[in-house]
Design an enzyme around this catalytic site. Structure first.
Site, short mmCIF file in Angstrom:
data_model
loop_
_atom_site.label_atom_id
_atom_site.label_comp_id
_atom_site.label_asym_id
_atom_site.label_seq_id
_atom_site.Cartn_x
_atom_site.Cartn_y
_atom_site.Cartn_z
CG HIS A 1 -2.01 -1.05 1.14
ND1 HIS A 1 -2.84 -1.34 2.19
CD2 HIS A 1 -2.37 -1.88 0.14
CE1 HIS A 1 -3.66 -2.31 1.85
NE2 HIS A 1 -3.40 -2.66 0.60
CD GLU B 1 -5.97 0.21 3.68
OE1 GLU B 1 -5.74 0.18 4.91
OE2 GLU B 1 -6.39 -0.77 3.03
CG ASP C 1 -3.56 -6.52 7.54
OD1 ASP C 1 -3.03 -7.66 7.55
OD2 ASP C 1 -4.34 -6.15 6.64
CG ASP D 1 -7.82 -9.72 4.77
OD1 ASP D 1 -8.73 -10.11 4.04
OD2 ASP D 1 -7.10 -8.73 4.50
CG HIS E 1 -11.02 0.06 4.09
ND1 HIS E 1 -10.24 1.18 4.03
CD2 HIS E 1 -10.27 -0.85 4.79
CE1 HIS E 1 -9.09 0.97 4.64
NE2 HIS E 1 -9.10 -0.24 5.11
CE LYS F 1 -8.00 -3.62 7.73
NZ LYS F 1 -6.94 -4.59 7.46
P1 PGA Z 1 -6.38 -4.86 0.32
O1 PGA Z 1 -5.84 -4.53 1.78
O2 PGA Z 1 -7.70 -4.19 0.18
O3 PGA Z 1 -5.31 -4.29 -0.57
O4 PGA Z 1 -6.48 -6.35 0.25
C1 PGA Z 1 -6.64 -4.50 2.92
C2 PGA Z 1 -6.26 -5.57 3.90
O5 PGA Z 1 -5.35 -6.39 3.64
O6 PGA Z 1 -6.87 -5.64 4.96
ZN ZN Z 2 -5.65 -7.54 5.61
#
Ligand code: PGA
Ligand code: ZN
Length: 421
Positions: A156, A206, A243, A314, A367, A390
């Site tokens: 990110h 983010e 995370d 996740d 999100h 989140k």
């Molecule tokens: P992603 O990241 O939307 O790029 O998958 C968010 C996360 O890993 O929680």
């Molecule tokens: Zn994640």
């Protein structure tokens, strides 16, 4: 009969990374319309439902979604015209059947999810209810504790940080509004620290800062300093959540801390790393600490740390009941990250949440790193009453849109609002 669906349409818009995504609109005979926009991840799990992209390299670098748009307009729309938007489960089921694959690769999860979400928005409007009240019924009054991602790394951000997200959790706040203030004040205090150190204050996907730091410890250290500078007590007013998104730096059997130059780590090194981090910092939650195929590793870390820290899956669970069932059986975590577009319909997402509720597991509505100004997940988090969300840092409009919607809901609920889990 005036509440029948007479039009379902989609078109291309942009997400927060400037990539195309779908906006979908459902119209009823009585003129009521509901709109929803589909998010998109970067560090996606291998088993997520398939997001359909055009692949034409000459247009949007292959990321166009015109095939998915066409699937909404020509394949899905004719099937649901004449139905009422209240039939959420039926409409979702029909789309799954029409797609005919286990991962929605035929029509695209982006095509299906847009229609699914817009259907719910339209139904809420036709009942003259806010979305959270339509989806949550009389149980829709719990505002979620935000996990605010104030330092971005991994996929990110273009910096030296390997772990993807360093979040603050305002555990000492008593209302949602107060939690936002705690978060914003800490965010500003953090900016001052970076300015003083001569580090970048540009933000990542983010909305968290994305400076070049030495290592993951330093990220936590500056967050602690920021919490204190903002006048809060670490671990009492504000805690930390991580995370790792560990699959994104797992390669050929080892975890490669490539961005920071810290080298390759074995699973045992990773376990030792988290244990050390939890001892040193007030960490309350760790998401995807290991790569998504290491079920045994997840079970081990949950056994070691799960009694004091929330261990969240996740990429491991991809909001899919099959994987969550396996996780419950293997005690591979104690919480699930919930992303609508990982599975592709509102109904299936709710089924995953119900599974968590049955198992006594926590769940966090989330999100994606690629977002739009759509606020569906804000209402959804209140409706599902899990008490956690989140949705990024307190910067970037697409993240703020969710926080502002939650502030609006809390205001609207007045004294009936309850906060946190
Ligand atoms: P992603 O990241 O939307 O790029 O998958 C968010 C996360 O890993 O929680
Ligand atoms: Zn994640």
């Amino acid at each position: 009969m005036r509440d029948r669906i007479i039009l379902v349409e989609a078109y291309e818009i942009l997400d927060s990374r400037g990539n195309p995504t779908l906006r979908t609109k459902v119209t009823l005979e009585n003129g009521i319309t509901g709109i929803a926009s589909v998010p998109s991840g970067a560090s996606t799990g291998q088993n997520e439902a398939i997001e359909l992209r055009d692949g034409d390299q000459t247009i949007f670098g292959g990321k166009g979604v015109l095939k998915a748009v066409k699937n909404v307009n020509q394949e899905i729309a004719p099937e649901i015209l004449g139905m009422t938007p209240d039939c959420q489960a039926e409409i979702d089921r029909m789309m799954i059947e029409l797609d005919g694959t286990s991962n929605k690769s035929n029509l695209g999860s982006n095509a299906i999810l847009g229609v699914s979400m817009a259907t719910a928005v339209t139904a809420a409007k036709s009942h003259n209810l806010p979305l959270y009240a339509y989806l949550g019924g009389v149980g829709g009054f719990r505002l979620p504790m935000p996990m605010m991602n104030i330092i971005n790394g991994g996929e990110h951000a273009d910096n030296s940080i390997d772990l993807q997200e360093f979040m603050i959790v305002p555990i000492g706040a008593t209302t949602f509004k107060e939690s936002i203030r705690f978060g914003a004040e800490t965010f500003h205090a953090l900016k001052k620290i970076f300015l003083k150190k001569g580090l970048s204050t540009g933000v990542g996907d983010e909305g968290g800062f994305a400076p070049n730091l030495k290592n993951n410890e330093e990220a936590c250290e500056v967050i602690i300093e920021a919490i204190q500078n903002a006048g809060f007590i670490p671990g009492k007013d504000i805690s930390i959540a991580l995370d790792a998104a560990a699959s994104s730096f797992f390669n050929d059997g080892s975890y490669n801390f490539l961005k920071s130059g810290l080298g390759e780590k074995k699973t045992s090194d990773m376990l030792e790393f988290y244990t050390r981090m939890v001892k040193k910092f007030p960490i309350v939650s760790i998401e995807d600490p290991l790569e998504e195929n290491d079920w045994d590793g997840f079970s081990e870390i949950t056994k070691e740390l799960g009694n004091k820290v929330q261990i969240v899956g996740d990429d491991l669970f991809v909001t899919n009941t099959d994987f969550v069932k396996k996780g419950i059986h293997k005690k591979a975590a104690n919480a699930v990250l919930i992303k609508l577009n990982q599975i592709g319909t509102v109904t299936e997402t709710i089924a995953t949440i119900q599974l968590c509720q049955k198992a006594g597991w926590n769940y966090i509505i989330s999100h994606r790193s690629g977002e739009t100004e759509d606020t569906f997940i804000a209402d959804f988090s209140v409706a599902m009453a899990g008490g956690q969300i989140k949705t990024g840092s307190v910067s970037r409009g697409e993240r703020i849109a969710k926080y502002n919607r939650l502030l609006e809901i809390e205001y609207e609920l007045g004294k009936s609002a309850i906060f946190g889990s």
